[in-house]
Design an enzyme around this catalytic site. Sequence first.
Site, PDB file in Angstrom:
ATOM      1  N   GLY A  21       0.800  -1.219   0.000  1.00 53.90           N
ATOM      2  CA  GLY A  21       0.000   0.000   0.000  1.00 53.90           C
ATOM      3  C   GLY A  21       0.833   1.269   0.000  1.00 53.90           C
ATOM      4  O   GLY A  21       2.062   1.250   0.104  1.00 53.90           O
ATOM      5  N   HIS A  22       0.128   2.380  -0.076  1.00 57.07           N
ATOM      6  CA  HIS A  22       0.768   3.692  -0.151  1.00 57.07           C
ATOM      7  C   HIS A  22       1.562   3.996   1.119  1.00 57.07           C
ATOM      8  O   HIS A  22       1.185   3.622   2.217  1.00 57.07           O
ATOM      9  CB  HIS A  22      -0.285   4.777  -0.368  1.00 57.07           C
ATOM     10  CG  HIS A  22      -1.337   4.826   0.694  1.00 57.07           C
ATOM     11  ND1 HIS A  22      -2.444   4.001   0.702  1.00 57.07           N
ATOM     12  CD2 HIS A  22      -1.445   5.595   1.798  1.00 57.07           C
ATOM     13  CE1 HIS A  22      -3.186   4.260   1.757  1.00 57.07           C
ATOM     14  NE2 HIS A  22      -2.608   5.226   2.445  1.00 57.07           N
TER      15      HIS A  22
END
Length: 368
Positions: free
Chosen positions: A258-259
């Site tokens: 994920g980010h």
Amino acid sequence: MPHTIAQIAQALGLQAEGALELTITHAAEPAQAGPDALAMAMNPKYAAGLAAGRAQAAMLWAGADWRDMGLKAAIFAPRPRWAMAGISEILDPGYDFGTGIHPQSYIHPSAEIGAGAQIGPFTSIGARTKIGPNARIAANVTVAEDVEIGADVILHAGARIGARCRIGARYIGQPNSVIGGCGFSFVTPEPSGAEDVRASLSGERLVRQQKWHRIQSLGAVQIGDDVELGANSSIDRGTIRDTVIGSGTKIDSVCQIGHNVQMGEDCMMCGMAGVAGSARIGNRVLLAGKVAVNDNIFIGDDVIIGGASRVFTNVPAGRTMLGDPATKLETQLEIRKVLRRLPRLAAQVAGLQAAVFGPEKTDKSRQE
């Protein structure tokens, strides 16, 4: 290309005996090995297969009696999997990326392509992108604008690299891998039901209509040297700062990062594992298959997380974790021993209830 037993042994730094001038063209399992194959029987349990095949030479465990197996030559591998890595590299025919830049590819005039690059058809290289020397890029690859990629990169068919990403040397992107997609970041005008539950750790919440609004990903992705990303895996770009993957890290197929994740060097992430946004992963961390790492937590150096574990809290360096929720390995093994005893324990409790309260009251309590 054929190789002699002597050439292979010398390249791997291993001991060999017998007819070292014998040539082989490929490796095979013992029972399927023909005269031109190197039979891979590096464990005694695979020796029986040699009798079913027709191999003249084999890679065997240290001290094996190759003459008794009817072989003409043998290479000895004290560490089988390490030897397997070497022999697979020697015998790998590789992939045909063509020669030069295919006329059906699109290279933006401002892009810089290093010497010796091979770029396949229907591949697009964006504006101001810089690709290092000896790149091997297959068909249908997309590299967006302002990307920088180091030397000797390999991008297999369908790989995607988003804008402004920075990738080191010798990166390998397997088919349909994606670097630099937008992070999964959304917000509602008022606190959402998910936020209420997370804050209160209670199922009680105010139910209201929600409209999700995207938080744009202003960051990119930075990847070190010698990183590999498996087929159909993705690494999201950061929200403000870049998502970072350290040098030497290997990521299997169907993984999600994920980010804002910060992952260290020489990590290994196995199939279907996922790391949620803003998690920080140390160096040499191993995440086995289907491991899930919660957002905004820290996993220290040299941690091993066993398969299908769910990690919700910080993990100190050097720890081995297992389970859902993940606990220390020793604790989890005790929990599983207790779980196996639960049916017997329930029967014992039911017997005690019957002895104390009588069968009728015990049956009534069970129904309730």
